[in-house]
Design an enzyme around this catalytic site. Structure first.
Site, PDB file in Angstrom:
ATOM      1  N   ALA A  12       0.929  -1.279   0.081  1.00 49.04           N
ATOM      2  CA  ALA A  12      -0.076  -0.098  -0.129  1.00 49.04           C
ATOM      3  C   ALA A  12       0.748   1.302  -0.044  1.00 49.04           C
ATOM      4  CB  ALA A  12      -0.757   0.145   1.386  1.00 49.04           C
ATOM      5  N   ASP A 240      -1.158 -10.386  -0.849  1.00 45.78           N
ATOM      6  CA  ASP A 240       0.243 -10.330  -0.184  1.00 45.78           C
ATOM      7  C   ASP A 240       0.241 -11.126   1.058  1.00 45.78           C
ATOM      8  OD1 ASP A 240      -1.212  -8.283   1.104  1.00 45.78           O
ATOM      9  OD2 ASP A 240       0.171  -6.633   0.656  1.00 45.78           O
ATOM     10  N   THR A 262       2.647  -2.655   6.767  1.00 43.69           N
ATOM     11  CA  THR A 262       1.704  -1.483   7.335  1.00 43.69           C
ATOM     12  C   THR A 262       0.615  -2.075   8.100  1.00 43.69           C
ATOM     13  OG1 THR A 262       2.274  -0.526   5.079  1.00 43.69           O
ATOM     14  CG2 THR A 262       0.206   0.383   5.945  1.00 43.69           C
ATOM     15  N   ASN A 299      -6.846  -8.552  11.475  1.00 45.00           N
ATOM     16  CA  ASN A 299      -6.257  -7.407  11.012  1.00 45.00           C
ATOM     17  C   ASN A 299      -6.027  -6.674  12.218  1.00 45.00           C
ATOM     18  OD1 ASN A 299      -7.299  -8.785   8.428  1.00 45.00           O
ATOM     19  ND2 ASN A 299      -6.667  -6.466   7.605  1.00 45.00           N
ATOM     20  N   GLY A 405       8.369  -7.259   6.739  1.00 42.13           N
ATOM     21  CA  GLY A 405       9.354  -5.918   7.293  1.00 42.13           C
ATOM     22  C   GLY A 405       9.342  -5.765   8.505  1.00 42.13           C
TER      23      GLY A 405
END
Length: 486
Positions: A12, A240, A262, A299, A405
């Site tokens: 994103a 993803d 993110t 989420n 990440g």
């Protein structure tokens, strides 16, 4: 000549193309190009620039086309979920796609549930209710008499739209479609009842495929532009997170995963959807995975909190920010990361400061205090979600694999281990691209299945393990955290 797989991994905030190939020692990857993915704000809406994303993908292919010692076996694309492109009868894109951050879906689920109940939708799809799910985006466009939707012959989710631009073939890939809240969790196909409720049918979507199926080959136009041949484009796990979870280097099934970027997505893998009154109440989601698995997950707002703050901080390095956080007072300030106040504020730093003062906490005075607040709050939120997963899981959870990440953030990984009271195994950081490549490798017959590739990754990848510390201190902090989330 080295035979490589070409992975397109779009997030994103940024995208990249990566070459990967396997050796007996492990997976070798090379980043070909990296590029920003900007939101375009105009006319009161937020859009993605799909043409710019496509241009950068083609640029990556051109760079590889100039390499004399490389041969591409196939191409695969993964992106974030829920967003889509409307395609006209002439095959043209009707408009830049809306972003899930667009405010036009505020309150959309409640409007939709006036026609079909929340419970019925959840029982069918097993997908958590979030206002930006494709179901609610499409219903909002329908209610607003949106011209692009009215003229749409096909609706393609983001990775499928880009694959279409590469091949001219229209498909709907299972894992990305499952994020839309339009797929029946039992049949693993688009649900006609839900499609009908928003004025659509299966004919509005491309051929339904699963990870590992061939979409088509590069168009003659692209072959000419890039100097490459008729290279196959493979439907990888187009979502993803599904690609990232495929790359979890687990040695058995007794794990939970945290895909940290993110968004933070925490979950487990199951063989069948888990759709109960409890999962509905907790708003857990059942998304499609590779090899017939379901990803039961939640989420959680992740590095979005820090990324939005960093906009105001110039080019300050992550190492500097982490050092400032580590030097600050523990548990001085805590936030609930998933509060609506943090969804897309104009100034994230001010939103966090206001939240703290509104909840009778000391005013945040330094950047280190702010970052520590973010990291500690995320670690405690992870514990809260993991406790729910432990109740729902059909097997014991013995370890948390952190991939993506965020797995490079040693401080947050250690605090997460402290908060959850179990080992945290960090890596690989490039899980999404690796999972993308793994599905391509299985499709090409270079590996038998995902399970065998996970075993290989666990042996061949550098992983870092964090063991829990300071249990009593974190237990007290967790009680403090729960007071602001009740």
């Amino acid at each position: 000549m080295t035979k490589c797989f070409f992975a397109v991994d779009l997030g994103a905030t940024s995208g990249r193309t990566i070459l990967g190939y396997f050796t007996p020692q492990g997976l070798v990857t090379e980043e070909i190009n990296r590029f920003p993915n900007y939101l375009i704000e105009t006319g009161g809406h937020y859009y993605w620039d799909i043409y710019e994303l496509y241009r950068n993908i083609v640029e990556g292919l051109k760079i590889v086309g100039r390499k004399k010692d490389v041969e591409i076996t196939s191409v695969g694309i993964d992106t974030w979920g829920v967003d889509f492109v409307c395609i006209g009868k002439d095959g043209g894109l009707l408009r830049q796609p809306y972003s899930y951050r667009d405010p036009h879906t505020t309150g959309a689920p409640e409007k939709y549930f006036q026609r079909i109940s929340r419970n019925k939708v959840y029982k069918c799809t097993g997908i958590q209710v979030m206002n930006f799910n494709s179901l609610f985006q499409l219903d909002t466009l329908r209610r607003n008499n949106d011209s692009a939707l009215e003229q749409a012959d096909k609706i393609l989710f983001m990775p499928d739209a880009l694959s279409y631009m590469l091949t001219g073939e229209m498909i709907t890939e299972y894992t990305i479609a499952s994020t839309a809240q339009l797929v029946n969790a039992q049949t693993r196909r688009l649900e006609p009842l839900l499609l009908k409720s928003i004025g659509l049918s299966e004919k509005h979507f491309g051929r339904f495929v699963y990870p590992g199926e061939k979409i088509g080959t590069l168009t003659e136009e692209l072959q000419h532009q890039t100097g490459l041949g008729a290279i196959p484009v493979i439907a990888v796990a187009g979502h993803d997170t599904a690609s990232a979870v495929a790359a979890v280097p687990a040695t058995n099934n007794n794990f939970a995963y945290l895909s940290s970027g993110t968004w933070s997505l925490m979950g487990i893998e199951t063989q069948a959807p888990v759709i109960t009154a409890e999962t509905e109440a907790l708003n857990f989601t059942n998304e499609g995975g590779v090899d017939g698995t379901i990803r039961l997950l939640k989420n959680i707002c992740g590095m979005w909190l820090l990324e939005r703050c960093r906009i105001n901080w110039g080019e300050t390095s992550y190492s500097t920010l982490i050092a400032e956080a580590n030097a600050s007072e523990p548990f001085r300030n805590l936030i609930y990361p998933d509060d609506d106040a943090f969804a897309n504020p104009s100034n994230m730093e001010e939103a966090i400061k206001k939240y703290c003062t509104d909840h009778n906490q000391p005013a945040i005075e330094t950047r280190g205090q702010l970052i520590r607040c973010i990291f500690e709050s995320l670690a405690l939120r992870y514990r809260q979600v993991l406790e729910n997963l432990q109740r729902l899981s059909p097997y014991p959870i013995e370890v948390l694999h952190v991939i993506g990440g965020g797995s490079r953030n040693d401080l947050l990984n250690q605090w997460t281990a402290n908060a959850i009271g179990m080992p945290v195994v960090a890596g690989p950081s490039e899980a999404t691209a690796i999972g993308n490549i793994m599905v391509q490798a299985v499709a090409a017959g270079k590996a038998t299945n995902i399970a065998s590739m996970r075993q290989f990754l666990s042996r061949a990848t550098h992983l870092k393990t964090f063991l829990p510390e300071h249990k009593d201190t974190w237990d007290v902090a967790y009680l403090q955290f729960k007071t602001i989330t009740q």
